[in-house]
Design an enzyme around this catalytic site. Structure first.
Site, PDB file in Angstrom:
ATOM      1  N   LEU A 101      56.046  63.837  23.507  1.00  0.00           N
ATOM      2  CA  LEU A 101      55.782  64.305  24.867  1.00  0.00           C
ATOM      3  C   LEU A 101      57.117  64.276  25.590  1.00  0.00           C
ATOM      4  CD1 LEU A 101      52.468  62.434  25.828  1.00  0.00           C
ATOM      5  CD2 LEU A 101      52.739  64.897  25.470  1.00  0.00           C
ATOM      6  N   ASP A 102      57.422  65.330  26.351  1.00  0.00           N
ATOM      7  CA  ASP A 102      58.731  65.382  26.986  1.00  0.00           C
ATOM      8  C   ASP A 102      58.826  64.419  28.167  1.00  0.00           C
ATOM      9  OD1 ASP A 102      57.761  66.672  29.329  1.00  0.00           O
ATOM     10  OD2 ASP A 102      57.986  68.643  28.412  1.00  0.00           O
ATOM     11  N   LEU A 103      60.008  64.335  28.743  1.00  0.00           N
ATOM     12  CA  LEU A 103      60.316  63.351  29.782  1.00  0.00           C
ATOM     13  C   LEU A 103      59.317  63.356  30.930  1.00  0.00           C
ATOM     14  CD1 LEU A 103      62.516  61.314  30.891  1.00  0.00           C
ATOM     15  CD2 LEU A 103      63.504  63.287  32.068  1.00  0.00           C
ATOM     16  N   SER A 105      56.232  64.685  30.974  1.00  0.00           N
ATOM     17  CA  SER A 105      54.826  64.752  30.566  1.00  0.00           C
ATOM     18  C   SER A 105      54.296  63.341  30.339  1.00  0.00           C
ATOM     19  CB  SER A 105      54.672  65.587  29.296  1.00  0.00           C
ATOM     20  OG  SER A 105      55.092  66.915  29.517  1.00  0.00           O
TER      21      SER A 105
END
Length: 229
Positions: A101-103, A105
């Site tokens: 999961l990106d920063l 999210s």
């Protein structure tokens, strides 16, 4: 006999690619001898150390559901010195993430001590369902009335299974997005393509596992009987 990098990955130390880098950097020893070839084969009788840490080859696969908060990146080391998921986790053995999961999210992130188990989840052929709740600013009609299947953006094809509106107010709309194969920043890029700005993205389901009532930063282990199924 198995490749050394695979053994390290299966022990939950890191991905196989990162294991190969560690070997090339001289950070791996087998029976006290530094190994520099990722192609080296070892078996369960060999003693393997990674960066001075002895790994356990016989551990059983384990799985955890973790609610990743916003502001953490899903990596063991960040060259920009940003906070990582694994720096915040306490009380767990060495684990790797299943997907990312990106920063900005949040939500469900599966963690495991087994590289083999992680690969089974990530195989595109297994088509495991990922469900997201997405809050976005902008006109939702353009997206909902468009053909977003097999969408090409900057040379990359995206194929979300479904995008449905389930809540709306004057400033924002909430969508449920279902994917069966996640690509880097896929949802954000699709929404941006249709003129919508994502300001909250929460993964609530991966395969048969859901976030339930977990709070940001909390985690729980999956029962082995469920995992064996």
């Amino acid at each position: 006999m198995q490749r050394l990098a695979k053994i390290i990955s299966n022990a939950g130390i890191c991905s196989r690619r990162d294991a190969e880098k560690l070997i090339l950097e001289g950070q791996v020893k087998v029976d006290g001898i530094t190994i520099l070839s990722p192609a080296t084969n070892v078996d369960i009788s060999n003693q393997i150390e990674v960066s001075g840490i002895l790994i356990n080859q016989s551990q059983k696969p384990r799985l955890w559901i973790y609610y990743k908060p916003v502001g953490l990146i899903t990596t063991h080391k960040d060259p920009l010195s940003r906070k990582t998921v694994f720096e915040q986790l306490t009380g767990l053995p060495r684990v790797i993430s299943i997907g990312r999961l990106d920063l900005n999210s949040e939500g469900l992130l599966l963690l495991t001590n087994s590289g083999d188990l992680a690969r089974q989840f990530e195989l595109p052929s297994n088509r495991l369902k990922r469900v997201y709740h997405v809050r976005a600013y902008g006109k939702s009609d353009i997206l909902l009335k468009s053909d977003y299947k097999n969408l090409e953006i900057d040379g990359i094809f995206y194929n979300p299974h479904s995008i449905k509106l389930f809540k709306q107010n004057k400033s924002n709309s909430w969508f449920e997005v279902v994917l069966f194969e996640g690509k880097n920043r896929e949802i954000r890029r699709i929404f941006e393509y249709f003129g919508l700005k994502v300001n909250k993205l929460i993964r609530i389901q991966y395969g048969s596992f859901t976030i339930d009532n977990l709070k940001p930063g909390a985690y729980k282990e999956i029962n082995n009987k469920i995992l064996e199924k």
